[in-house]
Design a protein around this motif. Sequence first.
Motif, PDB file in Angstrom:
ATOM      1  N   PHE A  72       4.838  -7.392  -4.727  1.00 39.62           N
ATOM      2  CA  PHE A  72       4.124  -6.891  -5.900  1.00 39.62           C
ATOM      3  C   PHE A  72       4.175  -7.898  -7.051  1.00 39.62           C
ATOM      4  CE2 PHE A  72       4.907  -2.150  -4.620  1.00 39.62           C
ATOM      5  CZ  PHE A  72       4.072  -2.344  -3.539  1.00 39.62           C
TER       6      PHE A  72
ATOM      7  N   ARG B 174      -5.405   1.637   4.872  1.00 37.91           N
ATOM      8  CA  ARG B 174      -5.371   2.753   3.919  1.00 37.91           C
ATOM      9  C   ARG B 174      -6.325   3.834   4.395  1.00 37.91           C
ATOM     10  NH1 ARG B 174      -1.659   0.365   2.854  1.00 37.91           N
ATOM     11  NH2 ARG B 174      -0.919  -0.543   0.899  1.00 37.91           N
TER      12      ARG B 174
ATOM     13  N   GLU C  19       9.625  -8.470  -5.712  1.00 44.20           N
ATOM     14  CA  GLU C  19       9.159  -7.706  -6.878  1.00 44.20           C
ATOM     15  C   GLU C  19       9.547  -8.361  -8.198  1.00 44.20           C
ATOM     16  OE1 GLU C  19      10.525  -3.686  -6.439  1.00 44.20           O
ATOM     17  OE2 GLU C  19       9.037  -3.233  -4.906  1.00 44.20           O
TER      18      GLU C  19
HETATM   19  P1  C2E Z   1       4.645  -4.014   6.810  1.00 38.50           P
HETATM   20  O1  C2E Z   1       3.770  -4.650   7.812  1.00 38.50           O
HETATM   21  O2  C2E Z   1       6.040  -4.499   6.728  1.00 38.50           O
HETATM   22  O3  C2E Z   1       3.912  -4.125   5.437  1.00 38.50           O
HETATM   23  C1  C2E Z   1       4.530  -4.324   4.243  1.00 38.50           C
HETATM   24  C2  C2E Z   1       4.617  -3.085   3.452  1.00 38.50           C
HETATM   25  O4  C2E Z   1       5.360  -3.324   2.281  1.00 38.50           O
HETATM   26  C3  C2E Z   1       3.259  -2.597   2.959  1.00 38.50           C
HETATM   27  O5  C2E Z   1       3.318  -1.201   2.872  1.00 38.50           O
HETATM   28  C4  C2E Z   1       3.173  -3.167   1.576  1.00 38.50           C
HETATM   29  O6  C2E Z   1       2.279  -2.491   0.740  1.00 38.50           O
HETATM   30  C5  C2E Z   1       4.584  -3.015   1.126  1.00 38.50           C
HETATM   31  N1  C2E Z   1       4.920  -3.973   0.086  1.00 38.50           N
HETATM   32  C6  C2E Z   1       4.476  -5.244  -0.078  1.00 38.50           C
HETATM   33  N2  C2E Z   1       5.047  -5.804  -1.157  1.00 38.50           N
HETATM   34  C7  C2E Z   1       5.887  -4.901  -1.688  1.00 38.50           C
HETATM   35  C8  C2E Z   1       6.768  -4.903  -2.808  1.00 38.50           C
HETATM   36  O7  C2E Z   1       6.890  -5.835  -3.542  1.00 38.50           O
HETATM   37  N3  C2E Z   1       7.485  -3.779  -3.039  1.00 38.50           N
HETATM   38  C9  C2E Z   1       7.372  -2.685  -2.227  1.00 38.50           C
HETATM   39  N4  C2E Z   1       8.075  -1.600  -2.507  1.00 38.50           N
HETATM   40  N5  C2E Z   1       6.544  -2.640  -1.159  1.00 38.50           N
HETATM   41  C10 C2E Z   1       5.819  -3.756  -0.899  1.00 38.50           C
HETATM   42  P2  C2E Z   1       2.208  -0.291   3.457  1.00 38.50           P
HETATM   43  O8  C2E Z   1       0.867  -0.868   3.219  1.00 38.50           O
HETATM   44  O9  C2E Z   1       2.483   1.073   3.020  1.00 38.50           O
HETATM   45  O10 C2E Z   1       2.445  -0.427   5.000  1.00 38.50           O
HETATM   46  C11 C2E Z   1       3.593   0.035   5.572  1.00 38.50           C
HETATM   47  C12 C2E Z   1       3.671  -0.308   7.000  1.00 38.50           C
HETATM   48  O11 C2E Z   1       2.633   0.325   7.720  1.00 38.50           O
HETATM   49  C13 C2E Z   1       3.491  -1.766   7.271  1.00 38.50           C
HETATM   50  O12 C2E Z   1       4.689  -2.436   7.074  1.00 38.50           O
HETATM   51  C14 C2E Z   1       3.080  -1.761   8.701  1.00 38.50           C
HETATM   52  O13 C2E Z   1       4.208  -1.696   9.546  1.00 38.50           O
HETATM   53  C15 C2E Z   1       2.316  -0.475   8.809  1.00 38.50           C
HETATM   54  N6  C2E Z   1       0.885  -0.777   8.819  1.00 38.50           N
HETATM   55  C16 C2E Z   1       0.080  -1.051   7.779  1.00 38.50           C
HETATM   56  N7  C2E Z   1      -1.169  -1.289   8.223  1.00 38.50           N
HETATM   57  C17 C2E Z   1      -1.141  -1.167   9.559  1.00 38.50           C
HETATM   58  C18 C2E Z   1      -2.118  -1.324  10.589  1.00 38.50           C
HETATM   59  O14 C2E Z   1      -3.285  -1.650  10.376  1.00 38.50           O
HETATM   60  N8  C2E Z   1      -1.718  -1.108  11.868  1.00 38.50           N
HETATM   61  C19 C2E Z   1      -0.435  -0.802  12.158  1.00 38.50           C
HETATM   62  N9  C2E Z   1      -0.114  -0.579  13.419  1.00 38.50           N
HETATM   63  N10 C2E Z   1       0.507  -0.654  11.234  1.00 38.50           N
HETATM   64  C20 C2E Z   1       0.166  -0.846   9.932  1.00 38.50           C
END
Ligand code: C2E
Length: 720
Positions: A664, A469, A645
Amino acid sequence: MVLWSPLPLIEGLAGLLPLLLALLSAFVCLDCASRITTHRWPYSLAWAIGAALAFSTVSLSLHVLWVDAIGTSFAVGYHPVLLITPWILGVMLSLPAWWLMFGTRATWQHQIAGGLLLGSTLLVTQSVALLAPGFLPGLQWNGGAMLTGTTVMMLAALLAGKLFQAQTALLSSRPVRLLASTTLMGLALWWASFHLTHQSNWPQQSGTAYAGMISLGALTLLASLGTLVLLLMTLLISLMEARMQSSLQLVQGTLEKQYLTDPLTQLPNRAYLEKALPEIARQTDEARRTQSVLFLDIDGFKPINESFGHRFGDLLLQAVAQRLVTQAGDGAQVIRWAADEFVVIGQPGDGRVEVAATARMLLDTLKQPLSIEGRDVPVAASIGIAIYPQDGAHSMLITHADAAARAAKSSGGDTYCFFEPHMLQDIREQMDLLRDLKVALDQYQLELYFQPKVHAPSGQITGAEALLRWNHPTRGLISPTVFIPIAERFGLIGDIGNWVIQEACRQIREWRDGGLRMRVAINLSVHQMRQPDLAERIASTLAVHDINPRLLTCEITESVAMEDTESTKQLFARLAAVGVHLSIDDFGTGYSSLSYLRQLPAEELKIDRSFVVDVEHSEDARAVVDAVIKLGIALDLKVVAEGVETDGQYQVLRRLGCDELQGFLFARPMTAKMLFLWATVDRQATHQEFRPSLFADTQMQPLDDTASGEEPDLQRLNKA
Ligand code: C2E
Ligand code: MG
Ligand code: MG
């Protein structure tokens, strides 16, 4: 008033020498003068002086030769001072004349003034030279002859100057222009000088005052031979200079061509386009039509370059360039703008429909595999289109087409997009974010949130995924889906990725010291996967924080993991050797080869959220999830479903046999402190339980993952 006298011809050969000198000097003068335009100060002045010296010397010489040719009944001598005076006056008058006529900013007024001055030069040199012998009794000046001679010279100079500068079809080459103007001016000089010298009927005079001084014979010799030598020498210098100029021009031409050509593809380059665009715009305006610009950016070129090597990348670019040139058509032009970006200047006058068809055709053509080093490589690209003049001034066309290409790329690539003004806003926004992101790390604005993973059958928390974040000072919390692509595009992801590894390990250690043995998963970006020292970096960070590698999971998205390349396989092997878990994220969105998947030392598959969303109501989604679970069983991989969800989804996924769940429904991503408090203090307050083994090593058994056996230090953790 005599306009034509047959005397020179009657005098036979004696009249031919002045003609030869007059023509030669006219050539030399015009040649020198024409270099005033092509040379820079002070060389232009040197050429003007050269022309002035030649003109003045020849005027004086012609006078002497005419006196000798016409002949007198008495000895003629010249006073040296009186002889040198017309020469000096001639230089002084003709210097500004040449400058005015051939200067870089010569207007028609300048040319008239120049012609007038040259006419006057001849008049002055001839008249003053007539005073040099000191005829006795004094001369009777013939005003009419003086006016005629001067006017002829003036008009001829003016016309010759104009003729030389006119670049008509007939006078297109320099030698032809020089020859035509030389003939005109040479003849005028020959005739006018005779006319002015002969004006006052001096042969009828009785003698000269300076008969004993410089003799006419000596002067004639000097005038004919000396002037000839002088003129020839000037001509020689001029010819040598011309040769030097032409070889310089050749070198300059070659250099300019090199400067405007891309060495790899031999296409015109960015410098060329920047130079050419104003002219293209001018022609478009003139023809009152439109001009399209297509900005083509190859999709996923960087990974190709990095996986197959730069040589392969170069060959691919050459092949793409060649295909674009053959397909773009005759009226179009292809330019290599930057690394994997090309610009196609479309057919003049094409409307939106035709341009769209061209863009589609180019995309389809590139998809036909290119054969490179024995491999068939299909190429996908994103094309942005801007049309002049409606999409902005020519200076903004490329920026606008580029913005449209980015829009095409962010909509998934392999498509084209017409420019729309809001696209600039997106770019500006991204630039603002990029600027802020550069300082985000140093100003501690990045933070890891943690989203628990739940064991499906028992509902117990088994670990957490670290999700990045950005606490932006003015915009608030920003999602990684917004800033990670920017960081990837502008080369900031390396530092950010390293920070995530450090921070995740530090957190594991801190929790571990607090009595919580939490497994943590981190996400690795494509860029990190290309870092040659990634495995070593992770190993050393784990060692620094004294952490069992099994506590760390690396999530790699399917599209990146499935790049069937030697480097991907090696990296997986090295990461496995370090001892960390490997998980394939967003599974189901790319296309996996089963045989390849079997070779990867991964432990986990994470089913993409898009299937989980529909799993309750869509038979297809359920079939995919079921297939992935069966695949997991077959390959001995743990299957995790993300984005759960609703309770309905939970029940279906549990029934289908998912090992772990994330979403979630169980918990949103939270700060490390919140997760710790939840795990340690509020454990009984929620229905969610933490798996007992998460506390096992500190409460019951000797540690298997850390060397230290200290008691949980809650106080220290809370302070942090
Ligand atoms: P991801 O690794 O597939 O992470 C899962 C995403 O889905 C996360 O979004 C999470 O908050 C969201 N999520 C989890 N449960 C639910 C749910 O029940 N409903 C919905 N609508 N969403 C859910 P976030 O945190 O926005 O991250 C998005 C993507 O960003 C991640 O997908 C990952 O690919 C990338 N990311 C996050 N942190 C890092 C990091 O430290 N380094 C890198 N390279 N990529 C990151
Ligand atoms: Mg993930
Ligand atoms: Mg995911």
